[in-house]
Design a protein around this motif. Structure first.
Motif, PDB file in Angstrom:
ATOM      1  N   TYR A   1       1.296   7.037  11.186  1.00 30.42           N
ATOM      2  CA  TYR A   1       0.794   7.249   9.820  1.00 30.42           C
ATOM      3  C   TYR A   1       0.668   8.752   9.530  1.00 30.42           C
TER       4      TYR A   1
ATOM      5  N   VAL B   1       0.852  -1.188   0.000  1.00 31.47           N
ATOM      6  CA  VAL B   1       0.000   0.000   0.000  1.00 31.47           C
ATOM      7  C   VAL B   1       0.891   1.243   0.000  1.00 31.47           C
TER       8      VAL B   1
ATOM      9  N   LYS C   1      -0.367   4.452  -0.896  1.00 27.79           N
ATOM     10  CA  LYS C   1      -1.215   5.650  -0.994  1.00 27.79           C
ATOM     11  C   LYS C   1      -0.544   6.820  -0.284  1.00 27.79           C
TER      12      LYS C   1
ATOM     13  N   TYR D   1       2.942   6.913   1.868  1.00 27.18           N
ATOM     14  CA  TYR D   1       2.929   7.332   3.273  1.00 27.18           C
ATOM     15  C   TYR D   1       3.961   8.448   3.508  1.00 27.18           C
TER      16      TYR D   1
ATOM     17  N   HIS E   1     -11.929  -4.751   4.777  1.00 23.98           N
ATOM     18  CA  HIS E   1     -10.897  -4.049   5.543  1.00 23.98           C
ATOM     19  C   HIS E   1     -11.267  -4.075   7.024  1.00 23.98           C
TER      20      HIS E   1
ATOM     21  N   ASN F   1      -4.544  -6.044   6.500  1.00 31.91           N
ATOM     22  CA  ASN F   1      -3.609  -4.913   6.561  1.00 31.91           C
ATOM     23  C   ASN F   1      -2.367  -5.371   7.336  1.00 31.91           C
ATOM     24  N   SER F   2      -1.480  -4.437   7.690  1.00 33.28           N
ATOM     25  CA  SER F   2      -0.241  -4.830   8.376  1.00 33.28           C
ATOM     26  C   SER F   2      -0.531  -5.598   9.653  1.00 33.28           C
TER      27      SER F   2
ATOM     28  N   LYS G   1     -15.625  -4.610  -2.994  1.00 29.47           N
ATOM     29  CA  LYS G   1     -15.389  -4.367  -1.564  1.00 29.47           C
ATOM     30  C   LYS G   1     -16.617  -4.677  -0.722  1.00 29.47           C
TER      31      LYS G   1
ATOM     32  N   ARG H   1     -17.228   1.921   6.173  1.00 27.89           N
ATOM     33  CA  ARG H   1     -16.561   2.998   5.452  1.00 27.89           C
ATOM     34  C   ARG H   1     -16.884   2.817   3.973  1.00 27.89           C
TER      35      ARG H   1
ATOM     36  N   LEU I   1      -7.661   2.088  -4.676  1.00 27.91           N
ATOM     37  CA  LEU I   1      -8.389   1.684  -3.465  1.00 27.91           C
ATOM     38  C   LEU I   1      -9.777   2.320  -3.344  1.00 27.91           C
TER      39      LEU I   1
ATOM     40  N   MET J   1     -12.738  -8.260  -1.423  1.00 29.16           N
ATOM     41  CA  MET J   1     -11.904  -7.679  -0.371  1.00 29.16           C
ATOM     42  C   MET J   1     -12.760  -7.075   0.735  1.00 29.16           C
TER      43      MET J   1
ATOM     44  N   ARG K   1      -2.385  -6.824   2.306  1.00 26.31           N
ATOM     45  CA  ARG K   1      -2.242  -5.410   1.915  1.00 26.31           C
ATOM     46  C   ARG K   1      -1.505  -4.608   2.985  1.00 26.31           C
ATOM     47  N   PRO K   2      -0.220  -4.883   3.187  1.00 29.11           N
ATOM     48  CA  PRO K   2       0.507  -4.136   4.225  1.00 29.11           C
ATOM     49  C   PRO K   2       0.823  -2.712   3.792  1.00 29.11           C
ATOM     50  N   GLY K   3       0.698  -1.800   4.738  1.00 28.74           N
ATOM     51  CA  GLY K   3       1.126  -0.419   4.522  1.00 28.74           C
ATOM     52  C   GLY K   3       2.173  -0.071   5.562  1.00 28.74           C
ATOM     53  N   ILE K   4       1.716   0.316   6.731  1.00 29.06           N
ATOM     54  CA  ILE K   4       2.578   0.926   7.745  1.00 29.06           C
ATOM     55  C   ILE K   4       3.834   0.107   8.054  1.00 29.06           C
TER      56      ILE K   4
HETATM   57  C1  PLP Z   1      -4.356   1.932   4.108  1.00 29.20           C
HETATM   58  C2  PLP Z   1      -4.945   0.603   3.802  1.00 29.20           C
HETATM   59  C3  PLP Z   1      -4.231  -0.580   4.052  1.00 29.20           C
HETATM   60  C4  PLP Z   1      -2.894  -0.611   4.763  1.00 29.20           C
HETATM   61  O1  PLP Z   1      -3.085  -0.459   6.163  1.00 29.20           O
HETATM   62  P1  PLP Z   1      -1.849  -0.466   7.178  1.00 29.20           P
HETATM   63  O2  PLP Z   1      -2.481  -0.351   8.515  1.00 29.20           O
HETATM   64  O3  PLP Z   1      -1.016   0.740   6.851  1.00 29.20           O
HETATM   65  O4  PLP Z   1      -1.112  -1.729   6.960  1.00 29.20           O
HETATM   66  C5  PLP Z   1      -4.793  -1.777   3.618  1.00 29.20           C
HETATM   67  N1  PLP Z   1      -5.999  -1.806   3.012  1.00 29.20           N
HETATM   68  C6  PLP Z   1      -6.724  -0.689   2.793  1.00 29.20           C
HETATM   69  C7  PLP Z   1      -8.042  -0.788   2.126  1.00 29.20           C
HETATM   70  C8  PLP Z   1      -6.229   0.550   3.188  1.00 29.20           C
HETATM   71  O5  PLP Z   1      -6.958   1.662   2.970  1.00 29.20           O
END
Ligand code: PLP
Length: 370
Positions: free
Chosen positions: A356, A32, A34, A38, A158, A190-191, A122, A129, A78, A156, A206-209
């Motif tokens: 974040y 991720v 976005k 980050y 979240h 997510n993470s 989704k 959300r 997304l 998917m 879907r890892p971000g942070i």
């Molecule tokens: C931002 C986001 C993520 C990543 O989340 P983290 O907590 O940063 O790992 C994954 N999926 C969706 C839909 C997001 O909006």
């Protein structure tokens, strides 16, 4: 000479953190990126994470930039498309789109193309959300499926509380009930869920942070998770003030010295991305300095590698640090606001926010070094 503030983006750390993510899962990894990766820089991050199986972001123009830069991976929007023209570009650049609402299905229905769109449908499994509620998923699935332009569908959802004690079980159970009947790829984690709930991994995580080297959990550090910080924000002390007891610092006089103090003025302010809401009155151990009622400060900071704290209110371009216990420090001393040696989570916590937000808020005026 430019102001001494600088952000250092460590691409090796990004790559390392992707390996950590891989070590936790056999699912494909949708990195991720976005919000300009980050705050780390879109193309800079993509380059370091080139081993990811996909990239997820929001802006179609950013997605096109990635495609044109030669990334052949899945690129997921997304929030999906916003109008019919977006759909044409999605097809042209072979992007993948989330569909989360009826109005998007209506746009899709009006789209004349054939056989080229990959869609992530989704499901709203409890966060409320984006996404279709459980009772609407079958209908949305049928509507998307029968469209001649749609090639592959992924389901998917979240999580709202994967990082908290409450965990994911309510949402994960609901999601699994809903998707049971469909033989399509799935994506949920997510993470936090990637690290803590292997049962949620499915086909895509879907890892971000965590890729940026921060922990998603309040009670587990990034270091404990084997993650390395990818962003370090540094500046220098540009002036020193000697305070007598009773002297106040900064706008509002929100910190008042109750003894002789040395204060460093740092070239970093809220216009650089340091939160103005950084002050918190912390009760301190007996015998140490105690802020007056309304006293302000407390966020941790490193000066020449030594830990101290902010004092007073952050200005647009400057902030104040306590040098009383650091007699060697002075003009020119290096100040680490967060990153290497000072976890961004600790700074965020002291400022009443999350890592974040600090990362994303890094201002465009801060020069970046890689
Ligand atoms: C931002 C986001 C993520 C990543 O989340 P983290 O907590 O940063 O790992 C994954 N999926 C969706 C839909 C997001 O909006």
């Amino acid at each position: 000479m430019p102001r001494p503030i600088q952000a250092y983006i460590d691409q090796d750390a990004l790559e390392h953190n992707l390996h950590v993510a891989r070590s936790h899962t056999s699912a494909r990894i949708m990195a991720v990126i976005k919000a300009n990766g980050y705050g780390h820089g879109l193309l800079r991050v993509a380059e370091a994470l080139t081993a990811a199986d996909g990239f997820a972001l929001l802006d179609i123009q950013d997605a096109i930039r990635l495609r044109e830069a030669g990334y052949h991976q899945t690129i997921l929007l997304l929030e999906g498309f916003f109008d019919a023209a977006d759909l044409e570009q999605i097809a042209e650049y072979e992007l993948t789109s989330v569909i989360h609402s009826d109005w998007q299905i209506a746009l899709l229905d009006a789209y004349p193309g054939r056989g080229t769109l990959d869609v992530w449908l989704k499901i709203n499994s409890g966060m409320h959300r984006l996404g279709f509620t459980p009772d609407r998923v079958a209908g949305a699935m049928e509507a998307v499926r029968r469209h001649a332009a749609v090639r592959e569908i992924t389901l998917m959802s979240h999580f709202a509380t994967a990082d908290e004690a409450r965990g994911v079980s309510e949402q994960a159970d609901l999601y699994h009930d809903i998707v049971q009947g469909w033989r399509v790829p799935r994506s949920l984690a997510n993470s936090a869920a990637l690290l803590r709930y292997p049962a949620t991994h499915g086909d895509w995580v879907r890892p971000g942070i965590m890729l940026y080297g921060a922990s998603p959990f309040a009670e587990v550090s990034a270091q404990q998770l084997g993650l390395k910080p990818a962003m370090t924000l540094e500046s220098r002390i540009i002036a020193v003030q000697q305070l007598r007891s009773g002297d106040e610092i900064g706008y509002g006089g929100l910190f008042r010295a109750d003894r002789l103090m040395r204060v460093g003025i740092v070239a970093c302010g809220y216009a650089d991305g340091y939160p103005r809401q950084s002050g918190r009155v912390e009760p301190e151990a007996p015998g140490t300095h105690r802020p007056t009622p309304g006293g302000y400060g407390g966020a941790p900071v490193l000066v020449d590698g030594q830990k101290t704290r902010l004092l007073g209110r952050v200005s647009m371009d400057m902030l104040y640090v306590d040098l009383t216990a650091l007699p060697q420090a002075g003009v020119g001393s290096v100040v680490t606001l967060w990153g290497e040696g000072l976890p961004i989570e600790d700074v965020a916590h002291a400022c009443g926010t999350i890592s974040y937000e600090l990362m994303c808020a890094l201002a465009a005026r801060v020069p970046v070094r890689v």
